[in-house]
Design an enzyme around this catalytic site. Structure first.
Site, short mmCIF file in Angstrom:
data_model
loop_
_atom_site.label_atom_id
_atom_site.label_comp_id
_atom_site.label_asym_id
_atom_site.label_seq_id
_atom_site.Cartn_x
_atom_site.Cartn_y
_atom_site.Cartn_z
N SER A 173 0.86 -1.19 0.00
CA SER A 173 0.00 0.00 0.00
C SER A 173 0.89 1.23 0.00
O SER A 173 2.09 1.14 0.30
CB SER A 173 -0.89 0.00 1.25
OG SER A 173 -1.52 1.25 1.43
N TYR B 108 -2.07 -1.18 10.64
CA TYR B 108 -2.14 -1.23 9.19
C TYR B 108 -0.83 -0.76 8.54
O TYR B 108 -0.24 -1.48 7.72
CB TYR B 108 -3.31 -0.39 8.66
CG TYR B 108 -3.54 -0.59 7.18
CD1 TYR B 108 -4.15 -1.74 6.71
CD2 TYR B 108 -3.12 0.36 6.25
CE1 TYR B 108 -4.36 -1.95 5.36
CE2 TYR B 108 -3.32 0.17 4.89
CZ TYR B 108 -3.93 -0.99 4.45
OH TYR B 108 -4.11 -1.19 3.11
#
Length: 422
Positions: free
Chosen positions: A269, A281
């Site tokens: 990401s 995350y």
């Protein structure tokens, strides 16, 4: 988003100002050839660069213009008569320039080299792997989002898709939209016994051909918010799926991929480039980047290629505003009264508003990501990294290369402030 845009424009102008103030070194060794130096712009530029100490080669239409220019400049400046309407005059002037500059590398050569490299890259990347109908690809996280779309996309290409879903419902829905070639298996990447069973299932299907592609796509967002609000389990639950799950699935299936000299595609990401919030995350995506880099170097000896896909913000379950807001509220509720006093209700409200509006800012076209995955699996010369989405290419990725203090300042200006902030 106007504040973001304003900050970006200001940052770009600062960067541009800094870049443009940097001057080329050793100007006294640089040759510059200028046409039309009898008068006007050319005449003034020739005198200006001569004062800077550069080696000016000035082309004039008349001998009178050349004499007048030489009288106003140093001995470094040289002149030649040139009529740009006559080929023989241009050829003679070019030879005259060549005799003076010798073997010095000129910017034109560099420009040609860059253009040639891009053409070569384009040609290499368009070359596709043959016999795709015989290639097996194992994809995790196929219930929805990127994994689901990629499974359908590769099935349409005729590839042998082995799709891992977390639920039987997700598996049934996927099978209803694809051909009989596609097969599904239930996989929970947080459980070793589930990974072992799925690996054996894959092995039975690929046989001696090996596994051409492994796509580690399964992921969750978990709790996003200030690290101070978290406990160990909040972070560990995300790492179990996004990082440790990727590692264990990869380690279990790598022998099959090596046998086929295939591909490993790991979904990271832009959060693996910029840590824009607390929680597990961003940590997990930084970990995926590091794991992929080491894996790529190790497996290169066996002809296996490893690619990293770094999407920007896309509308999937990971970016679901309702889920993220609910998790954020849960974090707030579990914090101490002291922490809630420090951050304040306004901070909570601002953050919840930002999370609730996230859906509207996310790109709906998931194919921008799955096209990258497909290319990594089907191109003879895949890229090492793929940035998917305009926000990733032109905002987050460039920002990741900026000095840390500038990035910190941008986040400071645009993020909600705690009530007791200094």
């Amino acid at each position: 988003m106007w504040l973001y845009l304003l900050a970006l424009v200001g940052l770009w102008n600062l960067l541009r100002l800094f870049r443009e103030r940097k001057v080329v070194s050793h100007l006294q060794d640089k040759y510059v050839f200028i046409t039309g130096c009898d008068s006007g712009f050319g005449n003034l530029l020739a005198r200006q660069l001569d004062r800077r100490g550069m080696r000016v080669l000035a082309a004039c239409l008349t001998e009178k213009g050349a004499e007048q220019l030489r009288s106003k400049t140093s001995d470094r400046l040289e002149t030649v008569i040139l009529d740009v309407t006559k080929t023989e005059s241009i050829v003679a002037a070019t030879q005259w320039v060549k005799e003076r500059v010798g073997n010095r590398v000129m910017w034109l050569y560099l420009l040609a080299l860059v253009g040639l490299w891009n053409l070569l890259r384009l040609f290499r990347e368009r070359k596709m792997v043959s016999h795709l109908q015989d290639k097996y690809v194992f994809i995790t996280g196929c219930d929805s989002g990127f994994g689901n779309l990629l499974a359908r996309q590769l099935d349409r290409r005729g590839m042998r898709v082995l799709a891992a879903c977390l639920t039987e419902k997700g598996a049934e829905q996927l099978r209803s939209k694809t051909s009989d070639r596609l097969e599904t298996v239930i996989l929970d990447v947080t459980k070793t016994e589930s990974i072992v069973a799925a690996t054996q299932w894959v092995k039975e299907r690929v046989g001696n051909r090996g596994l051409w592609g492994l796509v580690n796509n399964a992921g969750i967002s978990g709790h996003l918010g200030p690290n101070e609000w978290m406990n160990k389990q909040n972070i560990a639950s995300v790492l179990d799926v996004n990082l440790l799950g990727v590692i264990e699935v990869t380690l279990s299936t790598v022998p099959l991929v090596r046998k086929a000299r295939g591909r490993v595609v790991n979904v990271a990401s832009i959060a693996g480039r910029l840590s824009f919030c607390g929680g597990g995350y961003c940590i997990s995506k930084y970990g995926v980047e590091a794991f992929s880099d080491s894996l790529r170097r190790e497996l290169s000896y066996f002809g296996v290629k490893v690619a990293i896909v770094e999407p920007g913000f896309f509308r999937t379950d990971v970016t679901n505003g309702v889920t993220l807001s609910s998790n954020f509220q849960m974090l707030w509720d579990q914090t101490s009264s002291e922490v809630r006093e420090v951050y304040g209700e306004n901070y909570l409200a601002s953050y919840l508003k930002m999370l609730n509006g996230l859906d509207q800012r996310c790109n709906k076209d998931l194919s921008l990501v799955t096209d990258c995955m497909e290319h990594a699996l089907t191109s003879c010369h895949p890229r090492t990294r793929y940035s998917a989405g305009w926000d990733a290419k032109f905002f987050y990725l460039p920002m990741s290369y900026l000095p840390t203090f500038l990035v910190d300042a941008l986040f400071y200006w645009t993020s909600p402030k705690p009530e007791k902030a200094l």
